[in-house]
Design a protein around this motif. Structure first.
Motif, short mmCIF file in Angstrom:
data_model
loop_
_atom_site.label_atom_id
_atom_site.label_comp_id
_atom_site.label_asym_id
_atom_site.label_seq_id
_atom_site.Cartn_x
_atom_site.Cartn_y
_atom_site.Cartn_z
N ALA A 42 3.54 1.13 -0.53
CA ALA A 42 4.82 1.10 -1.24
C ALA A 42 4.63 1.40 -2.72
CB ALA A 42 5.48 -0.27 -1.06
N VAL A 43 3.57 0.85 -3.30
CA VAL A 43 3.28 1.09 -4.72
C VAL A 43 3.04 2.58 -4.97
CG1 VAL A 43 1.63 0.67 -6.58
CG2 VAL A 43 2.40 -1.23 -5.14
N VAL A 44 2.33 3.23 -4.06
CA VAL A 44 2.05 4.66 -4.22
C VAL A 44 3.34 5.47 -4.13
CG1 VAL A 44 0.83 6.66 -3.28
CG2 VAL A 44 -0.28 4.43 -3.31
N PHE A 45 4.21 5.13 -3.18
CA PHE A 45 5.48 5.86 -3.06
C PHE A 45 6.35 5.66 -4.30
CE2 PHE A 45 4.66 6.26 1.58
CZ PHE A 45 4.87 7.63 1.66
N LYS A 46 6.27 4.47 -4.90
CA LYS A 46 6.99 4.25 -6.16
C LYS A 46 6.44 5.17 -7.24
CE LYS A 46 8.36 0.79 -9.55
NZ LYS A 46 7.98 1.64 -10.70
N GLU A 47 5.12 5.31 -7.29
CA GLU A 47 4.49 6.22 -8.25
C GLU A 47 4.98 7.65 -8.03
OE1 GLU A 47 1.80 5.90 -10.57
OE2 GLU A 47 1.83 3.72 -10.50
N LEU A 48 5.23 8.00 -6.80
CA LEU A 48 5.69 9.35 -6.46
C LEU A 48 7.19 9.53 -6.69
CD1 LEU A 48 3.65 9.89 -3.18
CD2 LEU A 48 3.34 11.13 -5.32
N GLY A 49 7.87 8.43 -7.05
CA GLY A 49 9.30 8.51 -7.33
C GLY A 49 10.20 8.24 -6.16
N ASP A 50 9.61 7.87 -5.01
CA ASP A 50 10.42 7.58 -3.82
C ASP A 50 10.67 6.08 -3.75
OD1 ASP A 50 11.65 7.43 -1.36
OD2 ASP A 50 10.29 8.84 -0.38
N ASN A 51 11.60 5.59 -4.58
CA ASN A 51 11.85 4.15 -4.65
C ASN A 51 12.44 3.60 -3.36
OD1 ASN A 51 10.90 3.73 -7.28
ND2 ASN A 51 12.84 4.40 -8.18
N GLN A 52 13.26 4.39 -2.68
CA GLN A 52 13.89 3.89 -1.46
C GLN A 52 12.86 3.61 -0.37
OE1 GLN A 52 17.00 2.88 -1.58
NE2 GLN A 52 16.93 3.63 -3.70
N LEU A 53 11.90 4.52 -0.22
CA LEU A 53 10.85 4.28 0.76
C LEU A 53 9.95 3.13 0.32
CD1 LEU A 53 9.46 4.94 3.36
CD2 LEU A 53 8.26 6.83 2.23
N ALA A 54 9.70 3.05 -0.96
CA ALA A 54 8.89 1.94 -1.48
C ALA A 54 9.56 0.61 -1.18
CB ALA A 54 8.69 2.11 -2.99
N ILE A 55 10.88 0.53 -1.39
CA ILE A 55 11.61 -0.70 -1.10
C ILE A 55 11.55 -1.03 0.39
CG2 ILE A 55 13.95 -1.67 -0.98
CD1 ILE A 55 14.49 -0.19 -3.66
N LYS A 56 11.73 -0.03 1.23
CA LYS A 56 11.67 -0.23 2.68
C LYS A 56 10.32 -0.81 3.09
CE LYS A 56 12.05 2.34 7.07
NZ LYS A 56 10.67 2.12 7.53
N PHE A 59 9.92 -4.45 1.97
CA PHE A 59 10.66 -5.34 2.87
C PHE A 59 9.87 -5.56 4.17
CE2 PHE A 59 14.85 -4.75 0.64
CZ PHE A 59 15.19 -6.08 0.60
N GLU A 60 9.26 -4.50 4.70
CA GLU A 60 8.46 -4.64 5.92
C GLU A 60 7.28 -5.59 5.70
OE1 GLU A 60 7.24 -0.78 7.23
OE2 GLU A 60 9.29 -0.09 7.63
N ALA A 61 6.60 -5.41 4.57
CA ALA A 61 5.46 -6.27 4.26
C ALA A 61 5.90 -7.72 4.07
CB ALA A 61 4.76 -5.77 3.00
N LEU A 62 7.04 -7.90 3.41
CA LEU A 62 7.55 -9.26 3.18
C LEU A 62 7.91 -9.94 4.50
CD1 LEU A 62 8.46 -11.47 1.26
CD2 LEU A 62 10.67 -10.29 1.04
N LEU A 86 11.59 -4.35 -8.24
CA LEU A 86 11.90 -2.97 -7.87
C LEU A 86 13.39 -2.79 -7.59
CD1 LEU A 86 11.00 -0.12 -7.33
CD2 LEU A 86 10.23 -0.82 -5.05
N LEU A 87 13.98 -3.77 -6.92
CA LEU A 87 15.42 -3.70 -6.67
C LEU A 87 16.22 -3.69 -7.98
CD1 LEU A 87 15.64 -6.17 -3.66
CD2 LEU A 87 16.11 -3.72 -3.57
N ALA A 88 15.78 -4.49 -8.93
CA ALA A 88 16.46 -4.50 -10.24
C ALA A 88 16.32 -3.15 -10.93
CB ALA A 88 15.87 -5.61 -11.11
N GLU A 89 15.16 -2.54 -10.76
CA GLU A 89 14.90 -1.25 -11.40
C GLU A 89 15.84 -0.16 -10.89
OE1 GLU A 89 11.09 1.79 -11.68
OE2 GLU A 89 10.72 -0.37 -11.72
N VAL A 90 16.22 -0.24 -9.61
CA VAL A 90 17.10 0.80 -9.05
C VAL A 90 18.57 0.38 -9.06
CG1 VAL A 90 15.25 1.69 -7.59
CG2 VAL A 90 16.82 -0.01 -6.65
N GLY A 91 18.87 -0.76 -9.71
CA GLY A 91 20.26 -1.16 -9.88
C GLY A 91 20.85 -2.00 -8.77
N ARG A 92 20.02 -2.49 -7.86
CA ARG A 92 20.52 -3.36 -6.79
C ARG A 92 20.43 -4.81 -7.27
NH1 ARG A 92 17.67 -0.67 -1.47
NH2 ARG A 92 18.35 -2.64 -0.52
#
Length: 226
Positions: A42-56, A59-62, A86-92
């Motif tokens: 998830a951290v890597v996908f956030k680095e790549l700019g895919d925040n939605q996949l990172a969040i998903k 959530f799976e890990a949690l 991360l949710l705060a960062e994307v406005g959720r």
């Protein structure tokens, strides 16, 4: 994560995906190792700019961590906190607020009220409150976090400066809010000024006390409790 730090995010993504696949094969799909690798991915996908996949993925890990350790585990609290950020960062913001509160409550139950981890959780929630305009709630949490840090003799001078800054911010905001909100913000600001002088005197730095007197007035210095 050396390759990520060197900017080779694509290579890091491949390695993380391989590690996750291997962990599932060796340990099973719902294990701490899989949760760890899922969070890393998830951290890597956030680095790549895919925040939605990172969040998903977070959530799976949690979900795995909650199943393994229960909802009130301190390691679960950290995962909740990271997801909330991360949710705060994307406005959720609503989801982020709920998760930050969950994380803070777990830390309070685990550590008690005077631990640095609790202060950190209070600060995280306070910063979110600032972002969504809950300034009074943010001020109360910032003040509580500073008191914890000073109680354990951490960053006394910094706490004095931070309290002074928060007082100035709240005073400024009180001038543009409705009368009922304005009075509450002014009261909070006064509390921060009192804290600033207390912390400054505890630090034993006379120059800091003088600086605060110039900023907030000598009268406030005399009325603050040492």
């Amino acid at each position: 994560f050396v390759s990520r730090k060197l900017g080779k995010v694509g290579q890091c993504l491949s390695l993380c995906e391989e590690s996750l696949t291997l962990s599932k094969r060796l340990y099973g799909k719902e294990t701490a190792e899989v949760a760890r690798d899922t969070n890393n991915l998830a951290v890597v996908f956030k680095e790549l700019g895919d925040n939605q996949l990172a969040i998903k993925l977070h959530f799976e890990a949690l979900a795995i961590m909650k199943q393994l350790f229960g909802v009130n585990n301190i390691y679960v609290a950290q995962d909740i906190n990271n997801l909330a950020a991360l949710l705060a960062e994307v406005g959720r913001y609503d989801e982020a607020e709920e998760l930050f509160e969950q994380s803070l409550n777990i830390k309070l139950d685990y550590y008690g009220p005077d631990h640095e981890s609790v202060a950190s959780g209070m600060t995280n929630l306070a910063l979110l409150y600032q972002k969504i305009g809950k300034y009074a709630e943010a001020g109360e949490l910032h003040r509580g976090a500073l008191k914890i840090r000073v109680k354990s003799n951490l960053l006394v001078k910094e706490a004095a400066e931070s309290s002074s800054y928060m007082a100035e911010v709240l005073e400024s905001l009180s001038g543009i809010k409705r009368p009922s909100e304005s009075e509450k913000l002014k009261s909070l600001a006064k509390g921060f000024v009192d804290d600033a002088f207390r912390f400054a005197k505890k630090s034993g730095d006379p120059e800091l006390v003088v600086a605060l007197e110039k900023r907030h007035g000598e009268r406030q210095s005399r009325t603050s409790i040492a």
